[in-house]
Design a protein around this motif. Structure first.
Motif, PDB file in Angstrom:
ATOM      1  N   GLY A  86       0.832  -1.196   0.000  1.00  0.00           N
ATOM      2  CA  GLY A  86       0.000   0.000   0.000  1.00  0.00           C
ATOM      3  C   GLY A  86       0.861   1.238   0.000  1.00  0.00           C
ATOM      4  N   LYS A  87       0.258   2.370  -0.369  1.00  0.00           N
ATOM      5  CA  LYS A  87       0.999   3.623  -0.467  1.00  0.00           C
ATOM      6  C   LYS A  87       0.780   4.542   0.726  1.00  0.00           C
ATOM      7  CE  LYS A  87       1.087   3.583  -5.521  1.00  0.00           C
ATOM      8  NZ  LYS A  87       0.739   4.322  -6.774  1.00  0.00           N
ATOM      9  N   GLY A  88      -0.310   4.376   1.427  1.00  0.00           N
ATOM     10  CA  GLY A  88      -0.601   5.248   2.557  1.00  0.00           C
ATOM     11  C   GLY A  88       0.082   4.778   3.824  1.00  0.00           C
ATOM     12  N   ARG A  89      -0.218   5.444   4.914  1.00  0.00           N
ATOM     13  CA  ARG A  89       0.352   5.047   6.193  1.00  0.00           C
ATOM     14  C   ARG A  89      -0.096   3.629   6.531  1.00  0.00           C
ATOM     15  NH1 ARG A  89       3.025   7.303  10.267  1.00  0.00           N
ATOM     16  NH2 ARG A  89       2.836   6.362  12.326  1.00  0.00           N
ATOM     17  N   MET A  90       0.829   2.820   6.977  1.00  0.00           N
ATOM     18  CA  MET A  90       0.550   1.410   7.226  1.00  0.00           C
ATOM     19  C   MET A  90      -0.353   1.223   8.434  1.00  0.00           C
ATOM     20  SD  MET A  90       3.268  -1.656   7.939  1.00  0.00           S
ATOM     21  CE  MET A  90       2.679  -3.307   8.349  1.00  0.00           C
ATOM     22  N   ASN A  91      -1.399   0.424   8.239  1.00  0.00           N
ATOM     23  CA  ASN A  91      -2.277   0.010   9.334  1.00  0.00           C
ATOM     24  C   ASN A  91      -1.811  -1.372   9.792  1.00  0.00           C
ATOM     25  OD1 ASN A  91      -4.395  -1.208  10.841  1.00  0.00           O
ATOM     26  ND2 ASN A  91      -5.891   0.184   9.924  1.00  0.00           N
ATOM     27  N   HIS A  92      -1.021  -1.406  10.856  1.00  0.00           N
ATOM     28  CA  HIS A  92      -0.399  -2.653  11.300  1.00  0.00           C
ATOM     29  C   HIS A  92      -1.415  -3.773  11.499  1.00  0.00           C
ATOM     30  CE1 HIS A  92       2.843   0.140  12.102  1.00  0.00           C
ATOM     31  NE2 HIS A  92       3.652  -0.854  12.388  1.00  0.00           N
ATOM     32  N   GLN A  93      -2.458  -3.502  12.263  1.00  0.00           N
ATOM     33  CA  GLN A  93      -3.379  -4.571  12.626  1.00  0.00           C
ATOM     34  C   GLN A  93      -4.099  -5.126  11.410  1.00  0.00           C
ATOM     35  OE1 GLN A  93      -3.369  -5.620  16.021  1.00  0.00           O
ATOM     36  NE2 GLN A  93      -4.084  -7.383  14.855  1.00  0.00           N
ATOM     37  N   PHE A  94      -4.514  -4.248  10.496  1.00  0.00           N
ATOM     38  CA  PHE A  94      -5.206  -4.714   9.290  1.00  0.00           C
ATOM     39  C   PHE A  94      -4.286  -5.602   8.462  1.00  0.00           C
ATOM     40  CE2 PHE A  94      -6.036  -4.226   4.745  1.00  0.00           C
ATOM     41  CZ  PHE A  94      -7.347  -4.698   4.675  1.00  0.00           C
ATOM     42  N   ILE A  95      -3.037  -5.165   8.249  1.00  0.00           N
ATOM     43  CA  ILE A  95      -2.101  -5.934   7.422  1.00  0.00           C
ATOM     44  C   ILE A  95      -1.825  -7.296   8.030  1.00  0.00           C
ATOM     45  CG2 ILE A  95       0.271  -6.022   6.556  1.00  0.00           C
ATOM     46  CD1 ILE A  95      -1.583  -4.076   5.075  1.00  0.00           C
ATOM     47  N   PHE A  96      -1.593  -7.327   9.336  1.00  0.00           N
ATOM     48  CA  PHE A  96      -1.250  -8.602   9.958  1.00  0.00           C
ATOM     49  C   PHE A  96      -2.466  -9.514  10.112  1.00  0.00           C
ATOM     50  CE2 PHE A  96       2.475  -6.119  10.738  1.00  0.00           C
ATOM     51  CZ  PHE A  96       3.501  -7.052  10.647  1.00  0.00           C
ATOM     52  N   ASP A  97      -3.639  -8.935  10.238  1.00  0.00           N
ATOM     53  CA  ASP A  97      -4.855  -9.758  10.208  1.00  0.00           C
ATOM     54  C   ASP A  97      -5.027 -10.407   8.841  1.00  0.00           C
ATOM     55  OD1 ASP A  97      -5.420  -9.185  12.818  1.00  0.00           O
ATOM     56  OD2 ASP A  97      -6.992  -7.705  12.382  1.00  0.00           O
ATOM     57  N   GLU A  98      -4.716  -9.639   7.775  1.00  0.00           N
ATOM     58  CA  GLU A  98      -4.786 -10.202   6.427  1.00  0.00           C
ATOM     59  C   GLU A  98      -3.794 -11.351   6.267  1.00  0.00           C
ATOM     60  OE1 GLU A  98      -6.701  -9.306   3.399  1.00  0.00           O
ATOM     61  OE2 GLU A  98      -7.904  -8.860   5.183  1.00  0.00           O
ATOM     62  N   MET A  99      -2.622 -11.216   6.840  1.00  0.00           N
ATOM     63  CA  MET A  99      -1.646 -12.301   6.791  1.00  0.00           C
ATOM     64  C   MET A  99      -2.178 -13.551   7.479  1.00  0.00           C
ATOM     65  SD  MET A  99       2.024 -10.494   7.539  1.00  0.00           S
ATOM     66  CE  MET A  99       2.627  -9.091   6.607  1.00  0.00           C
ATOM     67  N   GLN A 100      -2.732 -13.364   8.661  1.00  0.00           N
ATOM     68  CA  GLN A 100      -3.199 -14.516   9.431  1.00  0.00           C
ATOM     69  C   GLN A 100      -4.352 -15.241   8.752  1.00  0.00           C
ATOM     70  OE1 GLN A 100      -1.718 -15.891  12.101  1.00  0.00           O
ATOM     71  NE2 GLN A 100      -0.119 -14.383  11.677  1.00  0.00           N
ATOM     72  N   ARG A 101      -5.095 -14.548   7.891  1.00  0.00           N
ATOM     73  CA  ARG A 101      -6.176 -15.203   7.145  1.00  0.00           C
ATOM     74  C   ARG A 101      -5.629 -16.248   6.185  1.00  0.00           C
ATOM     75  NH1 ARG A 101      -9.040 -11.281   3.740  1.00  0.00           N
ATOM     76  NH2 ARG A 101     -10.179 -13.152   3.108  1.00  0.00           N
ATOM     77  N   ARG A 102      -4.393 -16.067   5.750  1.00  0.00           N
ATOM     78  CA  ARG A 102      -3.822 -16.972   4.746  1.00  0.00           C
ATOM     79  C   ARG A 102      -2.765 -17.917   5.320  1.00  0.00           C
ATOM     80  NH1 ARG A 102      -5.262 -12.237   2.717  1.00  0.00           N
ATOM     81  NH2 ARG A 102      -6.506 -12.251   0.794  1.00  0.00           N
ATOM     82  N   LEU A 103      -2.204 -17.555   6.448  1.00  0.00           N
ATOM     83  CA  LEU A 103      -1.282 -18.465   7.114  1.00  0.00           C
ATOM     84  C   LEU A 103      -2.074 -19.508   7.876  1.00  0.00           C
ATOM     85  CD1 LEU A 103       1.268 -15.812   8.429  1.00  0.00           C
ATOM     86  CD2 LEU A 103       1.550 -17.336   6.457  1.00  0.00           C
ATOM     87  N   SER A 104      -1.458 -20.637   8.159  1.00  0.00           N
ATOM     88  CA  SER A 104      -2.191 -21.741   8.781  1.00  0.00           C
ATOM     89  C   SER A 104      -1.249 -22.603   9.605  1.00  0.00           C
ATOM     90  CB  SER A 104      -2.855 -22.600   7.689  1.00  0.00           C
ATOM     91  OG  SER A 104      -3.290 -23.841   8.203  1.00  0.00           O
ATOM     92  N   PRO A 105      -1.740 -23.146  10.732  1.00  0.00           N
ATOM     93  CA  PRO A 105      -0.895 -24.071  11.502  1.00  0.00           C
ATOM     94  C   PRO A 105      -0.582 -25.347  10.728  1.00  0.00           C
ATOM     95  CG  PRO A 105      -3.145 -24.033  12.356  1.00  0.00           C
ATOM     96  CD  PRO A 105      -3.035 -22.909  11.384  1.00  0.00           C
ATOM     97  N   ASP A 106      -1.380 -25.645   9.693  1.00  0.00           N
ATOM     98  CA  ASP A 106      -1.108 -26.808   8.848  1.00  0.00           C
ATOM     99  C   ASP A 106       0.016 -26.540   7.850  1.00  0.00           C
ATOM    100  OD1 ASP A 106      -3.175 -28.193  10.073  1.00  0.00           O
ATOM    101  OD2 ASP A 106      -4.657 -27.460   8.639  1.00  0.00           O
ATOM    102  N   GLN A 107       0.399 -25.264   7.734  1.00  0.00           N
ATOM    103  CA  GLN A 107       1.435 -24.868   6.787  1.00  0.00           C
ATOM    104  C   GLN A 107       2.542 -24.152   7.547  1.00  0.00           C
ATOM    105  OE1 GLN A 107       1.490 -25.741   3.745  1.00  0.00           O
ATOM    106  NE2 GLN A 107      -0.468 -25.604   2.710  1.00  0.00           N
TER     107      GLN A 107
END
Length: 461
Positions: A86-107
């Protein structure tokens, strides 16, 4: 689906075929399972490979390279299965929540790689390809863990569902595993420009020391940028390979979002490493160069360990990290006395810090409160950041920002210092120095010059 690795190694020239067979044999009926991971990972163990040479040969972007300071792991990434930027100021919680949606304990081996700007925002034209943050799950990974080499491909569920698998397989067939190493192309320096100039630096430091004397703040870290115009375009992989030679035992990194600008460096400093609920970090501040012989080296070592100014600068970093982690951790352990980290390009005061995170503390919270430390900004941090912007005649971009990876149950970030931005035939090298009571403009200028030497040596090899 966990990381699927063939039981037997395959030859490097068989890696693409073996991985293609895995992907084509995958039972797509498993995709209807609601617990199936969002990203599917296919991997084979291969014989040894040169990761930097492999990365240099690939035409897929983004590109990323990471090697830890202990020499236990190297990762080369080409192409992306998923990107968060993204180009604007980083929203830490939103970005890391998006990461956790795709990361998995199975992976457990799946990761986002990348980093973010020093001040979490980016409006500078030189850094336009990077955005304020850039993280991605790679399409293709070549991984070295100790003596094991893994080649992996990551594919999203959507790509399976939407019939895009043929495109992925076509990209896989384009991966170049040829054994030749491209010859290094190291052009000559034609022109150097310093920002700020020596004279302006003296004026800035004089004013900052006056502010410190008035107790406006205790420490400020000011950086310089030296821009080198070369006789021909630079190849980031060549610089990275040479940095490993001239500056061993560092974190090595290379981020190139697209064909164009590349950010590369060799940092001695860990921001933090998390394994489960355990976190490790460190205070790394207070510097001297290495001596030209054992006697000179020992003299500089003693000067550093006994310097009131350097120890004071170091303790400011220790106390700030202690203050931040006390709110995030239990069982916080801090080295009772600083030690010495001796590297090829310099020696530094080091204090190691370890703790157990309190739930529900996550990486978004850790990064938000831990970065920037006084080692790259100053103290108190909130007051210092605006002053840095007004004093430095350039945008830091990703210099001194967090750069590394995040997985489901582990993360590690280096502080991206001792770094440079490559743009065609221009190399901009960044380094900074901590200004406290007792600093002098000449000494801090020379300290930065010493830190920049690793890049000059890397170019001249």
């Amino acid at each position: 689906m966990s990381m699927s690795v063939l039981r037997e190694k395959v030859k490097v020239n068989q890696a693409i075929g073996a991985l293609t067979d895995q992907i084509q044999d995958f039972d797509q009926k498993a995709l209807v399972c609601k617990t199936q991971a969002a990203i599917l990972r296919f991997a084979v163990e291969i014989e040894s490979a040169d990761l930097i040479a492999w990365l240099q040969r690939q035409d897929h972007f983004p590109k990323f390279f990471w090697a830890d300071r202990e020499g236990q792991e190297e990762v080369a990434c080409a192409g992306a299965a998923h990107v968060l930027t993204g180009k604007g100021r980083m929203n830490h919680q939103f970005i890391f929540d998006e990461m956790q949606r795709r990361l998995s304990p199975d992976q457990e081996h799946l990761r986002y790689y990348g980093g973010m700007c020093f001040d979490f925002q980016n409006s500078d034209e030189n850094w336009k390809d990077f955005g304020s943050h850039y993280f991605f799950i790679p399409r293709f990974e070549l991984i070295k863990q100790k003596k094991q080499f893994i080649f992996a491909c990551n594919i999203t569920r959507e790509e399976f569902n939407q019939g895009l698998l043929n495109k992925v397989l076509a990209d896989l067939r384009k991966i170049d595993f040829s054994s030749h190493v491209l010859p290094a192309r190291l052009p000559k320096i034609q022109k150097r420009e310093d920002y700020p100039s020596d004279k302006k630096w003296q004026n800035i430091i004089s004013e900052e020391l006056a502010a410190i004397t008035k107790n406006d703040y205790k420490k400020i870290v000011l950086a310089r940028k030296s821009s080198f115009r070369m006789s021909a375009p630079l190849e980031a992989a060549d610089i990275l390979r040479n940095l490993q030679k001239v500056s061993p035992h560092c974190f090595y990194f290379y981020l190139q979002p697209k064909a164009g600008a590349a950010f590369v460096g060799a940092s001695p400093e860990r921001l933090y490493k998390r394994e489960g609920q355990t976190i490790q970090t460190e205070a790394l501040a207070g510097t001297r160069p290495r001596g030209s012989n054992p006697q000179a080296d020992e003299k500089l070592k003693k000067e550093l360990l006994n310097s009131t100014k350097e120890v004071h600068e170091h303790q400011l970093v220790v106390e700030q990290i202690r203050h931040v982690l006390a709110e995030l951790c239990k069982d916080l352990t801090i080295d009772p006395k600083h030690s010495l980290l001796q590297l090829e390009g310099g020696q530094h005061l080091l204090t190691r810090i370890k703790g157990v995170l309190l739930p529900p503390v996550d990486d978004a919270r850790i990064l938000f409160v831990l970065h920037p430390t006084p080692a790259v900004a100053g103290w108190p941090t909130e007051k210092i950041l605006d002053i840095i912007k007004s004093r430095e005649p350039f945008a830091r971009g990703y210099y001194a920002g967090p750069l590394g990876y995040i997985g489901w149950d582990a993360a590690e970030f280096a502080v991206a210092i001792r770094s440079g931005l490559i743009q065609k035939n221009t190399l901009a090298v960044y380094a900074g120095a901590g200004i406290v009571q007792g600093s002098t403009a000449k000494a801090e200028w020379n300290e930065i010059e010493n830190k920049m030497q690793i890049f000059l040596k890397a170019i001249e090899l």
